[in-house]
Design an enzyme around this catalytic site. Structure first.
Site, PDB file in Angstrom:
ATOM      1  N   GLU A  86      27.392  23.976   3.337  1.00 17.42           N
ATOM      2  CA  GLU A  86      28.169  24.076   4.575  1.00 17.42           C
ATOM      3  C   GLU A  86      29.026  22.836   4.757  1.00 17.42           C
ATOM      4  O   GLU A  86      28.750  21.778   4.200  1.00 17.42           O
ATOM      5  CB  GLU A  86      27.274  24.268   5.789  1.00 17.42           C
ATOM      6  CG  GLU A  86      25.990  23.452   5.837  1.00 17.42           C
ATOM      7  CD  GLU A  86      26.140  21.963   5.744  1.00 17.42           C
ATOM      8  OE1 GLU A  86      27.034  21.403   6.419  1.00 17.42           O
ATOM      9  OE2 GLU A  86      25.366  21.334   4.978  1.00 17.42           O
ATOM     10  N   GLU A 104      26.925  20.089   2.049  1.00 13.46           N
ATOM     11  CA  GLU A 104      27.896  20.680   1.107  1.00 13.46           C
ATOM     12  C   GLU A 104      27.237  21.629   0.099  1.00 13.46           C
ATOM     13  O   GLU A 104      27.930  22.282  -0.675  1.00 13.46           O
ATOM     14  CB  GLU A 104      28.664  19.608   0.296  1.00 13.46           C
ATOM     15  CG  GLU A 104      29.477  18.616   1.090  1.00 13.46           C
ATOM     16  CD  GLU A 104      30.273  17.655   0.190  1.00 13.46           C
ATOM     17  OE1 GLU A 104      30.206  17.771  -1.050  1.00 13.46           O
ATOM     18  OE2 GLU A 104      30.977  16.790   0.747  1.00 13.46           O
TER      19      GLU A 104
END
Lengths: 362, 362
Positions: free
Chosen positions: B173, B316
């Site tokens: 994310e 991430e």
């Protein structure tokens, strides 16, 4: 290179390389310290080799194989013939460490430093010190000279690997009964009691586990190893495999090659090396937290912590193989990530993240 | 496939494949259970796919990118523009997850599910639900319809990956402020207080951290999400990225693709998916223990534990990339290790180790 020459070569990490590696990490487009141990590993490797951006493509796991006289006392679920059996199996490519090292792109160097037979096997270095140690519950496992020779055997193997251009080494072992010797050594170094240190090895019943603790306590009572003399501990209650692994750690530090620590046996060998020269610690790369209870005590005694929690207890160097891709990841981050200063990335958040980030390690 | 259809497709792990995979592990030349989580992973993947021996070569990390209205309250050290900046940087190949996924042989699928602007970027799927959520300290972050749409966006992405032949998915994310939404959701699900759950995200001072806790508590007081209604929690105090990741987990379970959980945000999204359908749990592969304090509480709520202790807190999907080689190792063990029965290895220790070994998982 003998033991004393090896110890004399050990120097601290390169402070200029450490500083440059830290500066590089802090220039990469991420909050300061947010890649945690990947950053720590890259910085440490830089301090070892002197290079800030590098890869460690040539990997080797050294497996030291030896028998332990203490097995006469029924401390293991396995007969001692398994030491030879698995040593031969390593050359056939299908044991646990064979599969995992192949997956990690590492090769194996297998050495017989004391298997209790006269056989030899193609693919196994013959460096036999004796046909197993003596029964430490009745007296010293080996002479002080043999202890030094076991360490120097590990040193010689790493010297050869250095000549072959190896970038990183993992340490493995095969030796039925070596959770008993490792436990006895750890108790000698730390003063911890048997019930905190001694585990069930490859698989013991409750009764066999209690017997194992009593046998180890007897070995310590009979031998009274001097806690301040690492060679006394190795010779009285250790094993040739543990001595050999300690030699690998010492030579790694002397020749500036990072050496990965596997599980419990390997951690005790690392502690032995650190007690011979405390500077060894900076050259050690822990891998997984072994399911053997003594492992974390050995790590604590060195001030190290593992990266992997896999509940593994196989030995052979299997944890080192798992750690190799993590090391490759750490090297890739330091080498490939964009910096805030580079023009080919969008960098408008540089000024916002860096001043307000937590201190490193927070 | 909508949310209800997805949930209806979720079935338990394949019991025949689980039994066959366990039998295979116990036939390999090692003490029973001695490869710990490598064995557990191989068995679980067999239960997911139905295959006992397999590889997972095609890997993808899905990165859901979205903004959070709560950032108006100063909960983050970064301006919200960083969400767009890093989303664009993902397409340039040089952020943390780019480097690590390349190293792991995984590709990225990047989706804008709610960045607070009108821009688009080549290489980023445009699945924008809204230009960021609303400020949850003043009312619901999104409507219930938007919450469902965010989940269904994740489902759609995984459906597409299934068509492309992907074997394993990681979840990542990017969304400034999403440790606040994840904390609020975790507090709603578990009833835990702010000081046990709320961390410092990408880097906060003490004062800013206290403000973050107060803001989250206010959001919960204003919205009063129903702890027994996962969609109510997502819509009132969640984010589009978390909804999208939950959709990935649900679709992974429905389409029988293992999905790796990254850090704190990803773990809360996994918990959301498990509260929507408890069967999702068996399809989740934890990776690393995030340095965010809420992470372990989310794992505990699901009964899961991570394999890696890296002190990472980047997000991430970076932890998923680290887990992929470990998964490859688990698959290699199940596929390549010799069995006791095979003639090409020396197997005379079979009868000695197996009956006396500890029970699995001891």
């Amino acid at each position: 290179m003998n033991l004393q020459e090896t110890v004399n070569l050990i120097r601290p990490l390169d402070p200029a390389a450490l500083a440059a590696a830290l500066a590089r990490q802090d220039s990469l487009i991420k909050p300061l310290g947010s890649l945690g141990k990947l950053e720590d590993l890259a910085i440490r490797i830089a301090g070892i080799t002197g290079n800030v951006r590098q890869r460690l493509p040539r990997k080797c796991i050294v497996i030291l194989c030896a028998d332990n006289g203490i097995c006469e006392e029924g401390v293991s679920a396995c007969p001692i013939s398994v030491t030879r059996t698995q040593t031969d199996n390593f050359t056939l490519g299908r044991t646990g460490v064979c599969v995992l090292s192949r997956q990690a792109g590492a090769f194996l160097r297998i050495a017989d430093v004391g298997i209790a037979d006269d056989r030899s096997c193609p693919g196994v270095l013959d460096r036999k010190i004796a046909k197993g140690t003596r029964n430490m519950s009745k007296g010293p496992a080996m002479s002080r000279e043999e202890a030094v020779r076991s360490i120097e055997t590990g040193i010689e193997i790493v010297e050869q690997l250095k000549k072959e251009g190896i970038d990183v080494i993992g340490t493995g072992e095969m030796g039925i009964g070596n959770t008993s010797t490792a436990s006895a050594m750890l108790m000698s170094f730390t003063g911890l009691p048997a019930d905190l240190v001694v585990g069930r090895g490859a698989g013991l019943t409750d009764a066999a586990w209690h017997n194992k603790m009593h046998v180890i306590e007897r070995a310590l009572a009979v031998n009274r190893p001097n806690p301040d003399d690492p060679l006394d501990i190795l010779s009285k209650v250790g094993g040739f495999d543990i001595g050999g692994m300690a030699g690998c750690f010492l030579a790694g530090a002397a020749l500036r090659i990072p050496v990965v620590v596997d599980g419990f046996i390997s951690a005790v060998a690392a502690l032995l090396a650190c007690r011979i020269h405390p500077g060894v610690k900076e050259f050690l790369i822990p891998s997984h937290a072994s399911a053997e209870p003594g492992y974390l005590h050995a790590m604590k005694a060195m001030g190290l912590s593992p990266s992997l929690q896999m509940n593994m207890r196989l030995g052979e160097g299997t944890g080192c193989a798992l750690m190799f891709p993590i090391l490759d990841m750490a090297m890739a981050v330091a080498d490939e990530m964009a910096t805030f200063e580079e023009g080919d990335i969008v960098n408008d958040f540089m000024v916002d993240i860096r001043p307000t980030a937590d201190d490193r390690g927070a």
